[in-house]
Design an enzyme around this catalytic site. Structure first.
Site, short mmCIF file in Angstrom:
data_model
loop_
_atom_site.label_atom_id
_atom_site.label_comp_id
_atom_site.label_asym_id
_atom_site.label_seq_id
_atom_site.Cartn_x
_atom_site.Cartn_y
_atom_site.Cartn_z
N LYS A 28 0.79 -1.15 0.01
CA LYS A 28 0.01 0.23 0.00
C LYS A 28 0.78 1.28 0.12
O LYS A 28 1.96 1.21 0.21
CB LYS A 28 -0.71 0.13 1.33
CG LYS A 28 -0.14 -0.06 2.43
CD LYS A 28 -0.86 -0.46 3.74
CE LYS A 28 -0.04 -0.49 5.04
NZ LYS A 28 -0.87 -1.00 6.11
N ARG A 44 -9.66 -0.02 14.98
CA ARG A 44 -9.59 0.87 13.60
C ARG A 44 -10.78 -0.04 12.72
O ARG A 44 -12.01 0.28 12.84
CB ARG A 44 -8.37 0.66 12.70
CG ARG A 44 -8.48 1.50 11.54
CD ARG A 44 -7.25 1.42 10.94
NE ARG A 44 -6.45 0.12 10.51
CZ ARG A 44 -5.35 0.00 9.82
NH1 ARG A 44 -4.81 1.07 9.78
NH2 ARG A 44 -4.91 -1.23 9.74
N TYR A 76 14.62 31.42 5.27
CA TYR A 76 13.68 32.10 5.83
C TYR A 76 13.70 32.49 7.36
O TYR A 76 13.97 31.53 8.12
CB TYR A 76 12.24 31.28 5.54
CG TYR A 76 11.93 31.23 4.12
CD1 TYR A 76 11.49 32.62 3.54
CD2 TYR A 76 11.91 30.13 3.33
CE1 TYR A 76 10.92 32.39 2.10
CE2 TYR A 76 11.50 30.30 2.02
CZ TYR A 76 11.23 31.37 1.42
OH TYR A 76 10.85 31.27 0.28
N MET A 136 10.69 24.98 0.28
CA MET A 136 9.99 24.19 -0.42
C MET A 136 10.90 23.48 -1.50
O MET A 136 10.59 22.39 -1.65
CB MET A 136 8.89 25.13 -1.43
CG MET A 136 7.81 24.31 -2.06
SD MET A 136 6.92 25.42 -2.98
CE MET A 136 5.88 26.36 -1.75
C1 LIG Z 1 0.04 -1.50 7.00
C2 LIG Z 1 -0.44 -2.68 7.60
C3 LIG Z 1 0.34 -4.00 7.74
C4 LIG Z 1 1.92 -3.78 7.46
O1 LIG Z 1 2.55 -3.24 8.57
P1 LIG Z 1 4.02 -2.93 8.79
O2 LIG Z 1 4.27 -2.44 10.13
O3 LIG Z 1 4.43 -1.90 7.83
O4 LIG Z 1 4.67 -4.22 8.52
C5 LIG Z 1 -0.11 -5.15 8.11
N1 LIG Z 1 -1.44 -5.42 8.24
C6 LIG Z 1 -2.13 -4.10 7.97
C7 LIG Z 1 -3.80 -4.59 8.33
C8 LIG Z 1 -1.86 -3.16 7.98
O5 LIG Z 1 -2.88 -2.06 7.78
#
Ligand SMILES: *Cc1c(COP(=O)(O)O)cnc(C)c1O
Length: 817
Positions: free
Chosen positions: A480, A576, A706, A754
């Site tokens: 992801k 979550r 800056y 930037m």
């Molecule tokens: C992002 C995620 C992972 C991977 O997590 P890492 O700490 O980067 O290995 C695994 N399972 C879920 C559900 C995640 O959201």
């Protein structure tokens, strides 16, 4: 008279198995047979080229200068011949096997032992069954010592090879990845390799790496066993220091207590190569070579350096630039890249391979065959050597698209017309042809800042994870967020042969992967009602925890006449996604009862596995998860894969592995927290590198950038890097982060802008415009840890990686030795 006797008496032990190879005087041609190959078709060719004997399983006529010999099976005949020759020339023989570094070790040993009179080394990387037989037949009675490379194949051939080679000594360099070698497991590779040493006599020895998987087999050997790093009779590698100059110093203590510093021309990014060379030094010691000779040989040693870079242009061309060196082994290696991109149009730009002598025609033809086999769409060749490949390709594929150019300029002009966005272009040729200009044409690397991702290190991390996981655990890699800022398509293409499954957050990410030919299973964390048809169409594995979406998925699957595998998520404390534990059974039963769905996975996610203070909470999450597994089981529901752990838990709690782990950050050798780095040792493949764009001098008391956040405290030299917070840096990195230039720290001063970042190089007078600055990661042996930077910013490494903007050019490296 038997075959061996006949060949010996006619001085015809020079075996040729391919008529494209040169025929030495008095050669015997063996017409080998294979599933896709019939050597007897080349018998007349061999006769024309001056073969003295034709060995075949078919009856063919003899001629006055060329005697035909019929055998039942040519391969067996060759094997018997090699075994017989080995029996009659019983010189001491060292056999080298292992997954990587065999040729490297053999070449290094050849250098160390070069003063040994009558040394024989098998040529090139002759390590296949046929190559080994041919090598053995090259041994002369006068040879005092032989070194032979033995490859492993998945087919259980090692026993046969061992009988033929009959080594007196053996060395195993290392055990690679099962997935890369076509074995079921690393244990299986270990077992197969150790077969080579089974019959080494008692007065012989075997040198092994310190690898637990070898222990059992080692105990069953008759000969002495030396384990590198564990045996007091061997030299000991006390430490290795990697110099900025691309060399490394090995500090070695010999068993007599003497110390030596051996300098080898190996960059710090390749510690495993240093280890292989150190094995060579141990072997030299066992053969009685003095340390002084070893030191001298190391100085003369030149590794066959090789590096491949993969860039993507802004318009979407993928350029694989392998134009640093050109030889048969690296040409073969770079062509394999095409396999990672099955659905793209493939273009191979080839400038030939210099310095091959009499093998020139043969090797260039081999490249053409491989190009044809890999279904390359367009072959572009340049120069007289490239022409050899062009001609063979045209004869193999008269309708294939191939163009030849005499010089680089017409090639460059033509390539602009031929190459389209989306193509994969592999560029290979000798350095001096400067074929990498093609990449410049496509503006593939004009960006001043590059984010390097070393695929070799990524591969190493995968192997380390596999070793760390409970045997049989599946490995899902989370890609992801553009594979944590690195580029999902590249990473997935590269990893798809090495991992079991991928995971993404959103459906859109999965669509992109499928569009780019990724066929592996893909887990999707969030699926909404409008996505369900796409989920079914692309055969994705959605995570579910809500009855409503489950029903919609079922309907979509039924509509399409498919069965969808779903993963049911339980919220054991993450807060979550996921169903409450009290509702899981009901949901599981609903899924089980609905048409078109299979309850394939059961998953949960840890909230605090990177925090050792919270371990009781994590253990509680595991207990809840296990209770649910039990509960489902007692109702006759057992999902095929239960999974919970991401990087931190997978590293720290082996009980959390269940059937599968989901690794994200850990693939990049970056640790979520210190307690994770204590549990597993990985390598960081990432490096954000910018180039000094300008340097200015200021008097004492002059404000920089800056808001005058920094005032010079002395006469100062400030260098400006063309990278800023737009690219993903944070303004506050000026409060204490340093970049590394030429191995030395240069602090960021004042505010990061930037597009630009000021760094203080007053103490680094040698720094000039164009100098490379390592902003974070590891690069040429320099380290600037991402974890430390995250701590300074008050965040986690994840955030820093994901923030890198698209403006930064990603470059994938495959370094090889
Ligand atoms: C992002 C995620 C992972 C991977 O997590 P890492 O700490 O980067 O290995 C695994 N399972 C879920 C559900 C995640 O959201």
């Amino acid at each position: 008279m038997d075959l061996y006797q006949t060949l010996v008496e006619n001085n015809a032990l020079n075996i040729v198995t391919d008529t494209r190879e040169p025929f030495p005087e008095g050669a015997a041609f063996f017409a080998l047979q294979g599933p896709n190959y019939d050597g007897s078709l080349f018998i007349e060719d061999a006769r024309r080229q001056g073969a003295r004997f034709l060995v075949s399983s078919k009856e063919v006529p003899s001629s006055p200068s060329c005697e035909a010999i019929c055998v039942a099976d040519t391969r067996t005949a060759l094997q018997d011949l090699a075994s017989e020759h080995r029996r009659r020339t019983p010189i001491p023989l060292l056999a080298i096997t292992g997954s990587n570094g065999k040729t490297l070790l053999k070449d290094f040993l050849a250098l160390i032992l070069s003063e040994t009179k009558g040394l024989f080394c098998s040529p090139g990387s002759y390590n296949s069954f046929i190559g080994i037989a041919k090598s053995l037949l090259m041994i002369k009675p006068g040879n005092a010592l032989g070194v032979i490379e033995v490859g492993v194949s998945a087919s259980g051939e090692m026993g046969e090879k061992a009988k033929m080679v009959k080594p007196n000594y053996g060395v195993l360099t290392n055990i690679g990845l099962a997935h890369f070698e076509g074995f079921g497991s690393r244990r299986a590779i270990a077992k197969e390799k150790m077969e080579l040493f089974k019959d080494i006599p008692e007065d012989g020895w075997v040198l092994l790496p310190d690898e637990p998987l070898l222990k059992n087999a080692a105990q069953q050997l008759k000969c002495k066993v030396f384990i590198v790093g564990r045996d007091e009779r061997l030299p000991r590698l006390e430490s290795v220091q990697h110099l900025q100059t691309g060399k490394s110093v090995l500090f070695i203590q010999y068993p007599d207590g003497s110390h030596y510093e051996v300098i080898v021309p190996i960059d710090g990014a390749f510690p495993e190569v240093c280890e292989t060379l150190f094995m060579g030094m141990c072997i030299a010691h066992l053969f009685g070579v003095t340390p002084a000779v070893v030191v001298g040989a190391a100085k003369r040693y030149r590794p066959p350096q090789d590096r491949m870079e993969i860039w993507k242009s802004e318009r979407g061309h993928l350029l694989v630039n392998d134009a640093y060196s050109s030889d048969p082994v690296s040409a073969h290696a770079c062509l394999q890249v095409f396999k990672d991109y099955p659905s793209a149009r493939k273009i191979f730009v080839f400038g030939g391979m210099p310095e091959l002598g009499s093998q020139k025609d043969y090797e260039h033809r081999i490249v053409a065959e491989e190009v044809s086999r890999l279904n390359v769409d367009i072959l572009l060749t340049v120069g007289t050597l490239g022409k050899l490949t062009h001609q063979t390709f045209k004869s193999l594929k008269p309708n294939g698209v191939a163009f030849h150019y005499d010089g680089i300029e017409p090639l460059l002009v033509a390539s602009e017309d031929l190459i389209r966005p989306g193509d994969v272009i592999v560029i290979k040729g000798p350095h001096k042809l400067k074929l990498d200009q093609i990449a410049t044409r496509f503006k593939a690397h004009l960006s001043k800042t590059a984010y390097y991702i070393d695929l070799g290190r990524l591969e190493y991390n995968i192997k380390t994870w596999r070793d760390h996981l409970k045997p049989g655990t599946r490995l899902l890699v989370m890609i992801k967020a553009l594979a944590y800022g690195s580029d999902a398509i590249q990473i997935a293409s590269f990893l798809q042969q090495h991992v079991d499954q991928f995971g993404v957050a959103y459906i859109k990410e999965a669509v992109t992967l499928r569009q780019h030919g990724i066929r592996k299973d893909i887990l999707v964390q969030l699926v909404m009602e409008e996505d369900v048809d796409e989920v079914v169409r692309l055969d994705l594995q959605p995570v579910v925890f809500d009855l409503k979406i489950v029903k919609v998925l079922s309907e979509a699957a039924v509509r399409a006449g498919r069965v969808l595998r779903v993963h049911l998520e339980v919220d054991t404390g993450m807060g979550r996604f996921g169903a409450d534990p009290s509702r899981v059974l009901e949901l599981a039963q609903a899924i089980d009862g609905l048409p078109g769905l299979t309850l394939y996975g059961l998953m949960t996610h840890f909230s605090s596995a990177d925090d050792s203070q919270s371990d009781p909470f994590s253990l509680e999450q595991m207990r809840t998860f296990e209770k649910i597994q039990e509960q489902l089981k007692s109702c006759g529901l057992s999902p095929e894969v239960c999974h919970a752990a991401a990087t931190a838990a997978a590293a720290r709690f082996s009980d959390s592995h269940y059937d599968m782990v989901r690794i994200g950050l850990g693939i990049y050798g970056v640790y979520p927290a210190d307690c994770v780095s204590e549990a597993i040792r990985l390598k960081c493949p990432l490096a954000l590198v910018s180039k000094v764009a300008s340097i200015k001098e200021y008097p004492e008391g002059h404000p920089i950038s800056y808001n005058r956040r920094y005032i010079t405290t002395r006469k100062s030299r400030i260098a400006y890097l063309p990278i800023g917070y737009h690219d993903g840096l944070a303004r506050r990195w000026g409060d204490g982060w340093s970049v590394i230039i030429d191995g030395k720290k240069a602090p960021i001063v004042g505010a990061v802008c930037m597009d630009f970042t000021p760094v203080d190089v007053t103490d680094l007078p040698e720094v000039t415009v164009g100098g490379e600055a390592l902003i974070f990661g590891e690069w040429h042996g320099q380290r600037n840890p991402i974890e430390k930077l995250a701590a300074l910013e008050g965040t986690i490494p994840y955030e820093i990686l994901c923030r890198l903007s698209e403006r930064i050019q990603r470059i994938y490296l495959r370094n090889r030795y």
